[in-house]
Design a protein around this motif. Structure first.
Motif, PDB file in Angstrom:
ATOM      1  N   LEU A   1      -6.497   1.910  10.351  1.00  0.00           N
ATOM      2  CA  LEU A   1      -6.627   0.583   9.738  1.00  0.00           C
ATOM      3  C   LEU A   1      -6.411   0.658   8.236  1.00  0.00           C
ATOM      4  CD1 LEU A   1      -7.570  -2.425   9.701  1.00  0.00           C
ATOM      5  CD2 LEU A   1      -9.859  -1.520   9.366  1.00  0.00           C
ATOM      6  N   PHE A   2      -7.108   1.592   7.564  1.00  0.00           N
ATOM      7  CA  PHE A   2      -6.974   1.724   6.119  1.00  0.00           C
ATOM      8  C   PHE A   2      -5.537   2.063   5.734  1.00  0.00           C
ATOM      9  CE2 PHE A   2     -11.701   2.902   5.910  1.00  0.00           C
ATOM     10  CZ  PHE A   2     -12.045   1.635   5.486  1.00  0.00           C
ATOM     11  N   PHE A   3      -4.950   3.033   6.435  1.00  0.00           N
ATOM     12  CA  PHE A   3      -3.611   3.479   6.077  1.00  0.00           C
ATOM     13  C   PHE A   3      -2.581   2.370   6.268  1.00  0.00           C
ATOM     14  CE2 PHE A   3      -4.950   8.020   7.513  1.00  0.00           C
ATOM     15  CZ  PHE A   3      -5.765   8.117   6.399  1.00  0.00           C
ATOM     16  N   LEU A   4      -2.688   1.638   7.386  1.00  0.00           N
ATOM     17  CA  LEU A   4      -1.717   0.579   7.660  1.00  0.00           C
ATOM     18  C   LEU A   4      -1.867  -0.569   6.663  1.00  0.00           C
ATOM     19  CD1 LEU A   4       0.545  -0.203   9.575  1.00  0.00           C
ATOM     20  CD2 LEU A   4      -1.139  -1.348  10.999  1.00  0.00           C
ATOM     21  N   GLN A   5      -3.096  -0.894   6.299  1.00  0.00           N
ATOM     22  CA  GLN A   5      -3.314  -1.950   5.312  1.00  0.00           C
ATOM     23  C   GLN A   5      -2.670  -1.562   3.987  1.00  0.00           C
ATOM     24  OE1 GLN A   5      -7.381  -3.226   4.981  1.00  0.00           O
ATOM     25  NE2 GLN A   5      -7.074  -4.182   3.007  1.00  0.00           N
ATOM     26  N   ASN A   6      -2.838  -0.310   3.574  1.00  0.00           N
ATOM     27  CA  ASN A   6      -2.213   0.152   2.330  1.00  0.00           C
ATOM     28  C   ASN A   6      -0.695   0.108   2.430  1.00  0.00           C
ATOM     29  OD1 ASN A   6      -4.589   0.614   0.989  1.00  0.00           O
ATOM     30  ND2 ASN A   6      -4.765   2.735   1.629  1.00  0.00           N
ATOM     31  N   GLN A   7      -0.153   0.460   3.613  1.00  0.00           N
ATOM     32  CA  GLN A   7       1.294   0.420   3.807  1.00  0.00           C
ATOM     33  C   GLN A   7       1.840  -0.984   3.567  1.00  0.00           C
ATOM     34  OE1 GLN A   7       2.553   3.728   4.066  1.00  0.00           O
ATOM     35  NE2 GLN A   7       3.523   3.260   5.985  1.00  0.00           N
TER      36      GLN A   7
ATOM     37  N   GLY B   1       2.067   8.306   3.107  1.00  0.00           N
ATOM     38  CA  GLY B   1       0.773   8.892   3.429  1.00  0.00           C
ATOM     39  C   GLY B   1      -0.302   8.475   2.436  1.00  0.00           C
ATOM     40  N   ALA B   2      -1.414   7.950   2.934  1.00  0.00           N
ATOM     41  CA  ALA B   2      -2.539   7.552   2.061  1.00  0.00           C
ATOM     42  C   ALA B   2      -3.444   8.770   1.880  1.00  0.00           C
ATOM     43  CB  ALA B   2      -3.288   6.378   2.675  1.00  0.00           C
TER      44      ALA B   2
ATOM     45  N   ALA C   1      -5.214   9.998  -0.675  1.00  0.00           N
ATOM     46  CA  ALA C   1      -6.517   9.849  -1.340  1.00  0.00           C
ATOM     47  C   ALA C   1      -7.555   9.307  -0.363  1.00  0.00           C
ATOM     48  CB  ALA C   1      -6.388   8.923  -2.546  1.00  0.00           C
ATOM     49  N   GLU C   2      -7.174   8.272   0.392  1.00  0.00           N
ATOM     50  CA  GLU C   2      -8.102   7.703   1.377  1.00  0.00           C
ATOM     51  C   GLU C   2      -8.437   8.722   2.468  1.00  0.00           C
ATOM     52  OE1 GLU C   2      -5.403   6.311   0.282  1.00  0.00           O
ATOM     53  OE2 GLU C   2      -5.958   4.376  -0.604  1.00  0.00           O
ATOM     54  N   ALA C   3      -7.427   9.508   2.871  1.00  0.00           N
ATOM     55  CA  ALA C   3      -7.662  10.533   3.889  1.00  0.00           C
ATOM     56  C   ALA C   3      -8.663  11.573   3.396  1.00  0.00           C
ATOM     57  CB  ALA C   3      -6.342  11.206   4.266  1.00  0.00           C
ATOM     58  N   LEU C   4      -8.536  11.944   2.122  1.00  0.00           N
ATOM     59  CA  LEU C   4      -9.458  12.930   1.554  1.00  0.00           C
ATOM     60  C   LEU C   4     -10.885  12.396   1.520  1.00  0.00           C
ATOM     61  CD1 LEU C   4      -9.891  15.661   0.174  1.00  0.00           C
ATOM     62  CD2 LEU C   4      -9.378  14.549  -2.022  1.00  0.00           C
ATOM     63  N   VAL C   5     -11.045  11.111   1.165  1.00  0.00           N
ATOM     64  CA  VAL C   5     -12.386  10.509   1.128  1.00  0.00           C
ATOM     65  C   VAL C   5     -13.004  10.504   2.531  1.00  0.00           C
ATOM     66  CG1 VAL C   5     -13.645   8.359   0.730  1.00  0.00           C
ATOM     67  CG2 VAL C   5     -11.910   9.102  -0.908  1.00  0.00           C
TER      68      VAL C   5
ATOM     69  N   LEU D   1      -4.158  12.246  13.720  1.00  0.00           N
ATOM     70  CA  LEU D   1      -3.795  11.292  14.769  1.00  0.00           C
ATOM     71  C   LEU D   1      -3.491   9.925  14.168  1.00  0.00           C
ATOM     72  CD1 LEU D   1      -3.542  11.011  17.879  1.00  0.00           C
ATOM     73  CD2 LEU D   1      -5.909  10.250  17.904  1.00  0.00           C
ATOM     74  N   SER D   2      -4.272   9.525  13.180  1.00  0.00           N
ATOM     75  CA  SER D   2      -4.054   8.219  12.548  1.00  0.00           C
ATOM     76  C   SER D   2      -2.762   8.213  11.729  1.00  0.00           C
ATOM     77  CB  SER D   2      -5.243   7.850  11.662  1.00  0.00           C
ATOM     78  OG  SER D   2      -5.289   8.654  10.516  1.00  0.00           O
TER      79      SER D   2
END
Length: 840
Positions: free
Chosen positions: A489-495, A801-802, A804-808, A782-783
């Protein structure tokens, strides 16, 4: 025949002894059942409220709509009251600040809505608006954005209106609709004076009808429907409103139920994992019972009875929490709901939740529980004979097939589509399969390649990943899938937001001006050029309708069988086309060629957007007849284009060649690029002040609106994904507590062999670090895969690729695992071995 009295007696005896551990199994399914019951109850209440408030949603008994004036209609004389509305998109301005924005202008005449209210602040605003004079009602979002106040002024076209009230709600309108197109109501008598309705303006004409009480409107209008179809007049009744609104929110409810179902499936994996550990610890007791002459069937029934008690408790608790949770859901979905939702206990939903919870707890528990059938009395002497592998037990394979059938059946019940049900089941199997495969590869790699040179705490913590009764597979599957849902969800929203932010790209336009009349074109171009801004595109646009396909007009198409006809929609829609002999940057030629006029005799060859054409059954060479303001033009499809509609440009479904439409009535669009938001605001204010009919869109406003909409949508999805991540955390906690007894033995052994508390603590911390890291990284990877697939094949945007969000997310989930693991094991680590042994 089994002695069920004795079986239940033994089951309750063992249940009392292990109640604290068995109740941990319950926690895994409680959240999923609660989510299912809450969504089901909410959906049932919403459906009832939509049916009860359908008239308020429509505001009338019948609504006729067309993009041309409606003229006299046969139902005019039957109605007891009528009202008219003309609505269109246009710029409005606030004279005090000079700010302007694109809105939905609604010119109203009559007492609409006949049912429900235009709710305003102050409450007298609606009455004041209808009392006469140049007064307007303005949507609250628009008022808040520009700091406008009741009593202030708003300029619509050439006319300034006093703001009589702040519009709070309109029949049938949701918060999302108000965000995208805030409404401004003005009296119909001043519409012509505004000067906004000109050629090329996309105007909708609505007429609202109220009939005598008890009138069957659907039967009343049947004689007129064929003529309305020919005239492209859309008719909506209260029953139509019930069906369309109910269908939309039924789809939403089913989607949310699927998300809740995923949370329940995660909990079921936790149940299966916990029962697996429980059964392994009970194998010695089972062997003793077998020595005493108890049959394998009776032993199975004893533990199955415990599982049923556990499942029933969990299902009832989940149903209770779900009933409470439904009181929160209207707040969560407030921006998407067109009606006030009432509250009430849905006993059907509660019963559904209890039965589902009991069923899935037994079904998923059977997979490990069936192992007790194969325990022989010899296992008291040779424990290694007590366990059996899955490959050797056909009954456990039958349980796996039953689980897959249940997942398919439940998804089919929600989606009512066989292919969708298979797709969802395939997704679940693939997701769990990938995460299970990752866990197995990790276990194999650690077992195979663990370096002897590592320090003892590091070696021991890695070895614990494949120790007996390890929780590696279940934790990676549950927490990994929960992490994947939220991070996708987070990654797609950022995209989507990144794709919308063209303002900082030097080669991308960021301002679009449309509805420019031919007589205004040169003056508008001069205003832009005076500010040293580039005119990146100047596009003429002609409106038309499709009259016939291969000689089949609308009436002939209606008579064709369903498998041979064309979409009714393609005949009814209005086409806005342009003309040129070349492609632009957002287009690529997919098939055929762009053919200039005269290149192949006197035939006119047009180009269609590939997806639109193929979706409507059109082919290269098809004859298409267009009606251009009453004049028929015969054309042929000469090519298909692939168009990037997400790019800021003038993109069209149909492209004509030069030399055909130049003399047709048209309006124009200009595209330019400003240096910053301040300059955009200045240009917009200048254009709107001089040419009130011209509408201006700047990219900054688009991005802000998109961010607001995505924020509201993502909040809902995050709320539902919360159930999955909560279930994952509960499975983590229950797995850690259940394995606590195994860790007691390991800790006692390590402490007895001389390991200090610090060494044991370091081993446990490192193990939890690896578990949390592997689970979170599996979910995040997977996300990333899911986001790439959605970006590439659904949204047609570049994957980014998000990181920063992935690291958090990685740090948060890993830290949570370590903290929970440390809290679970601190008592064992800090106490002497003898004290723990005495306590057991």
């Amino acid at each position: 025949m089994p002695d069920f009295g004795w079986i239940m007696k033994m089951a309750f005896r063992d249940f009392r002894k292990n109640i604290s551990r068995l109740l941990l199994f319950v926690s895994s399914i409680v959240v999923g059942i609660a989510a299912l019951v809450a969504i089901s109850s909410f959906g049932e209440n919403l459906t009832n409220d939509i049916n009860n408030q359908a008239k308020e949603l429509l505001g009338a008994d019948l609504v006729l709509e067309n993009n041309q004036p409606l003229g006299e209609q046969p139902v005019d004389s039957i109605a007891i009251e009528t009202a008219s509305e003309v609505n269109f998109a246009s710029m409005v301005a606030f004279p005090q600040t000079g700010a302007s924005r694109l809105t939905q202008v609604r010119a109203l005449e009559g007492a609409f809505p006949f049912y429900g209210l235009l709710e305003t602040i102050p409450a007298s605003g609606d009455e004041d608006f209808r009392s006469g004079g140049k007064k307007a009602l303005v949507e609250k979002t628009l008022m808040a954005q520009f700091g406008a106040e009741v009593g202030g002024m708003i300029k619509v076209g050439n006319v300034e209106f006093i703001i009589a009230g702040e519009l709070q709600s309109v029949p049938g309108q949701t918060g999302i609709t108000a965000t995208v197109a805030p409404a401004v109501y003005i009296p119909m008598e001043y519409l012509e004076e505004t000067g906004l309705v000109q050629y090329g303006s996309r105007v909708n004409y609505n007429r609202y009808y109220q009939f005598a009480p008890g009138t069957n409107v659907d039967e009343l209008i049947k004689p007129f429907e064929d003529q309305w179809e020919i005239d492209r007049i859309d008719a909506d009744t209260v029953e139509d409103q019930k069906r369309s609104t109910g269908r939309s929110f039924s789809n939403m409810s089913n989607f949310l139920s699927l998300v809740a179902f995923i949370a329940l499936l995660l909990g079921c994996v936790g149940v299966a994992s916990a029962v697996n550990v429980f059964v392994k610890e009970k194998l010695a007791s089972v062997a003793v019972l077998r020595c005493l002459g108890v049959s394998s069937r009776d032993v199975l029934f004893i533990y199955l009875a415990e599982i049923k008690i556990m499942g029933l408790i969990g299902a009832i608790l989940g149903a209770f929490l779900g009933t409470l949770l439904q009181y929160v859901l209207p707040t969560v979905f407030a921006d998407f709901l067109p009606v006030e939702v009432s509250f009430g206990i849905s006993w059907l939903s509660v019963g559904f939740g209890v039965i589902t919870g009991l069923f899935v707890s037994v079904l998923f528990a059977l997979l490990p529980l069936l192992k007790v059938r194969n325990v022989s009395p010899m296992a008291t002497l040779r424990p290694e004979t007590a366990d059996t592998t899955l490959l050797r037990d056909p009954l456990r394979w039958l349980v796996i097939l039953a689980i897959l059938a249940f997942i398919w059946g439940f998804s089919f019940y929600l989606l009512d589509r066989v292919d969708f049900a298979f797709g969802f089941t395939g997704f679940v199997v693939l997701a769990f399969g990938v995460l299970w495969g990752v866990a197995q590869v990790i276990i194999w790699a650690v077992r195979k390649f663990l370096p002897i040179s590592f320090s003892y705490p590091l070696r021991q913590s890695l070895a614990n990943l494949y120790r007996p009764n390890n929780q590696t597979v279940s934790l990676i599957a549950t927490i990994g899938l929960g992490t994947a849902m939220i991070s996708t969800l987070f990654f797609l929203q950022n995209q989507l937001l990144e794709e919308a932010r063209f303002a900082d790209k030097e080669d991308q336009p960021n301002m679009l001006l449309f509805d420019i009349q031919t007589a205004q074109l040169q003056d508008v171009k001069e205003k832009i050029e005076q500010r040293n801004l580039p005119i990146m595109q100047e596009v003429p646009i002609v409106t038309m309708h499709l009259a016939a396909i291969n000689g089949i007009d609308k009436q002939a198409n209606e008579a064709l069988p369903e498998e041979e006809d064309y979409s009714r929609w393609i005949y009814n829609r209005e086409f806005r086309v342009t003309y040129r002999d070349t492609l632009i940057s957002s287009e690529t030629l997919a098939k055929g060629t762009l053919t200039p006029v005269g290149a192949r005799g006197d035939s006119v060859f047009v180009s269609f957007e590939k997806g639109f054409a193929e979706g409507n059954g059109l082919k290269i060479g098809d004859e298409i007849e267009f009606n251009v303001q009453g004049r028929p033009i015969k054309t042929y499809i000469g090519s298909f284009r692939e168009v990037k509609f997400n790019q800021v440009s003038t993109n069209f479904l149909v492209l004509f060649p030069n030399g055909v439409l130049e003399q047709a009535p048209k309006f124009h669009v200009l595209i330019t690029k400003t240096k910053n938001d301040r300059e955009s605001a200045d240009v917009q204010a200048d254009i709107v002040r001089t040419f009130p009919n011209i509408s201006v869109i700047n990219l900054g406003a688009i991005v802000a609106t998109l961010e607001e909409i995505l924020g509201k949508i993502s909040f809902v999805i995050q709320f539902m994904a919360f159930f999955s991540i909560t279930t994952g955390i509960l499975v983590l906690i229950s797995s850690l507590i259940i394995s606590k007894y195994q860790r007691m033995r390991e800790s006692i052994l390590l402490r007895t062999l001389g390991a200090s508390s610090a060494i044991v603590s370091r081993i446990n911390t490192l193990e939890y670090f690896f578990l949390g890291s592997l689970a979170s990284m599996s979910g995040i990877l997977l996300s990333f895969g899911a986001t790439w697939l959605l970006s590439e094949f659904v949204f047609n945007i570049t994957f980014r690729g998000a990181w920063a969000e992935a690291l958090v997310l990685y740090v948060a989930i890993t830290a949570l695992t370590i903290i929970l693991g440390w809290m679970n094991g601190r008592k064992i680590i800090n106490q002497p071995p003898m004290e723990i042994l005495r306590g057991n």
